[in-house]
Design a protein around this motif. Structure first.
Motif, PDB file in Angstrom:
ATOM      1  N   GLU A   1     -10.479   2.491   6.339  1.00  0.00           N
ATOM      2  CA  GLU A   1      -9.406   1.615   5.865  1.00  0.00           C
ATOM      3  C   GLU A   1      -9.938   0.186   5.806  1.00  0.00           C
ATOM      4  O   GLU A   1     -10.131  -0.468   6.831  1.00  0.00           O
ATOM      5  CB  GLU A   1      -8.189   1.691   6.788  1.00  0.00           C
ATOM      6  N   GLU A   2     -10.240  -0.252   4.591  1.00  0.00           N
ATOM      7  CA  GLU A   2     -10.813  -1.587   4.392  1.00  0.00           C
ATOM      8  C   GLU A   2     -12.036  -1.796   5.290  1.00  0.00           C
ATOM      9  O   GLU A   2     -12.208  -2.837   5.930  1.00  0.00           O
ATOM     10  CB  GLU A   2      -9.767  -2.669   4.652  1.00  0.00           C
ATOM     11  N   THR A   3     -12.887  -0.791   5.320  1.00  0.00           N
ATOM     12  CA  THR A   3     -14.092  -0.828   6.153  1.00  0.00           C
ATOM     13  C   THR A   3     -15.188  -1.584   5.405  1.00  0.00           C
ATOM     14  O   THR A   3     -15.653  -1.146   4.357  1.00  0.00           O
ATOM     15  CB  THR A   3     -14.566   0.591   6.491  1.00  0.00           C
TER      16      THR A   3
ATOM     17  N   THR B   1     -12.979   9.102  -2.060  1.00  0.00           N
ATOM     18  CA  THR B   1     -13.251   7.927  -1.224  1.00  0.00           C
ATOM     19  C   THR B   1     -13.799   6.812  -2.108  1.00  0.00           C
ATOM     20  O   THR B   1     -14.700   7.043  -2.921  1.00  0.00           O
ATOM     21  CB  THR B   1     -14.258   8.283  -0.119  1.00  0.00           C
TER      22      THR B   1
ATOM     23  N   ASN C   1     -12.509   2.743   1.402  1.00  0.00           N
ATOM     24  CA  ASN C   1     -11.246   3.362   1.775  1.00  0.00           C
ATOM     25  C   ASN C   1     -11.305   4.846   1.437  1.00  0.00           C
ATOM     26  O   ASN C   1     -11.847   5.239   0.397  1.00  0.00           O
ATOM     27  CB  ASN C   1     -10.070   2.719   1.017  1.00  0.00           C
TER      28      ASN C   1
END
Length: 389
Positions: free
Chosen positions: A213-215, A137, A149
């Motif tokens: 996801e693109e957090t 991650t 991600n």
């Protein structure tokens, strides 16, 4: 609430044991029937102060020593596994956060977590990687934010947690120097929380797969410095937590032994109690010997952690390895004493037997523990005498 300054440990342990044998069993039946841990139970444990025993008083905890706390955990571990999990995790995550949290994080996350007003999930394991320096991650820094991600799985309390104590890798790095830890909020935009709570045992405790996801989240949620991620995850949480899991094995094995003794004394076959048969006597005596040996090693590992001994990490892994194997042996014997009756859900040994399997995976499998121990043994950093008394 518990105040360690005025606490009589013996009396407190008697209180815990009485609760486990009485109200605790009623809660256990409810959890098994519904598959969930009721909010009222969490509230009761919080109000009793049992979720805040181990943290220092300046953080809102009771300030109980690690060795004393382990005795409480031993008693609680005779109850339902989800009750033990609540006590164990809530009394442990603060250890990783406290040395590295900024004053802002201390107020927002650390102190509310110690008081059990907020729940923090330890978030390390990944589906296709181990639980160490090969974390996949990723995060990247963009101004005052990080962007994450990747995927984590088998995350205890990952569904209901307010925050995630999570370790990730800086994009483009390799090895442990690229790891960084955070206490980021759960359920952020771009983060998918998948409930994966259907397990063999430990019914009621939620588990999650987490996908990012693109957090995006503010950089202020970082713990310590970039590059300290593995130090925070392993030394801050995993070393004492492995000792705690080992002691939970002792407590649950003691419960299995109690049930086996009770049944052996009650069950009559061919005119005499099972307890009069040598085969049963041998099973119970072997259980006793392995329990005593495992508990001694757990307490040795606890003392090593308390004094900061150089082999504390290896001893914690040795304690967990030994206690897990002991628990498997004891619960198998205990179920065998019960014969076919033990296979039915109406008998407490059935739940104990199912719950006992979980500790084989908590905080790393036996194979992971052997790797930790072997590194110390082969490098010469661990004494061949097996630790200091």
């Amino acid at each position: 609430m518990v105040d360690n300054n005025t606490l009589n440990l013996g009396e407190f342990l008697d209180e815990v044991r009485a609760w486990v044998a009485g109200p605790g069993e009623e809660w256990a039946e409810r959890i098994e029937d519904t598959g969930t841990v009721p909010d009222e139970l969490v509230t009761e444990l919080r109000e009793r102060g049992w979720l805040s025993l181990a943290a220092p008083q300046e953080l809102g905890g009771a300030g109980m020593s690690f060795s004393d706390y382990l005795q409480v955990l031993e008693a609680i571990s005779k109850s339902h596994a989800s009750i033990r999990m609540l006590v164990h995790v809530n009394n442990g995550t603060w250890r990783a956060m406290a040395p590295y949290a900024s004053p802002e994080l201390r107020d927002e996350v650390l102190i509310p977590a110690v008081k059990a007003d907020k729940r923090v999930a330890f978030t390390l394991t990944e589906h296709d990687r181990g639980s160490g320096a090969d974390i996949g991650t990723t995060v990247r820094r963009e101004g005052d934010e990080y962007v994450m991600n990747g995927e984590k799985h088998l995350i205890t309390f990952g569904v209901k947690a307010d925050y995630l104590l999570i370790t990730a890798r800086l994009e483009g790095t390799s090895g442990k120097d690229g790891l960084v830890s955070f206490t980021m909020p759960n359920h952020l935009p771009g983060a998918e929380v998948i409930d994966d709570s259907e397990t063999m045992g430990v019914r009621g405790t939620d588990h999650a797969t987490l996908r990012f996801e693109e957090t995006r989240f503010p950089a202020r949620y970082r713990l310590g410095a970039e590059g300290q991620g593995l130090e925070i995850a392993l030394g801050g949480f995993l070393t004492p937590s492995r000792v705690g899991v080992a002691m939970s094995c002792v407590g649950l094995a003691e419960r299995a032994q109690e049930l086996a003794i009770e049944y052996a004394n009650e069950r009559v076959t061919f005119g005499k109690p099972l307890a009069k048969r040598q085969a049963i006597q041998f099973m119970l005596s072997e259980n006793y010997a392995r329990l005593a040996a495992a508990k001694a090693l757990v307490m040795q590992a606890a003392r090593a952690y308390e004094v900061g001994a150089p082999d504390a990490g290896e001893l914690s892994s040795a304690a967990k390895l030994t206690a897990v194997d002991m628990l498997t042996f004891v619960t198998d014997n205990a179920l065998q004493v019960h014969g076919g009756r033990g296979y039915w859900k109406k008998n407490p040994i059935e739940r104990v037997y199912r719950d006992a399997r979980a500790q084989r995976f908590e905080e790393g499998t036996n194979e992971i523990q052997k790797q930790v121990i072997s590194r110390g043994v082969l490098s010469g950093t661990v004494s061949t005498e097996g630790g200091q008394w």
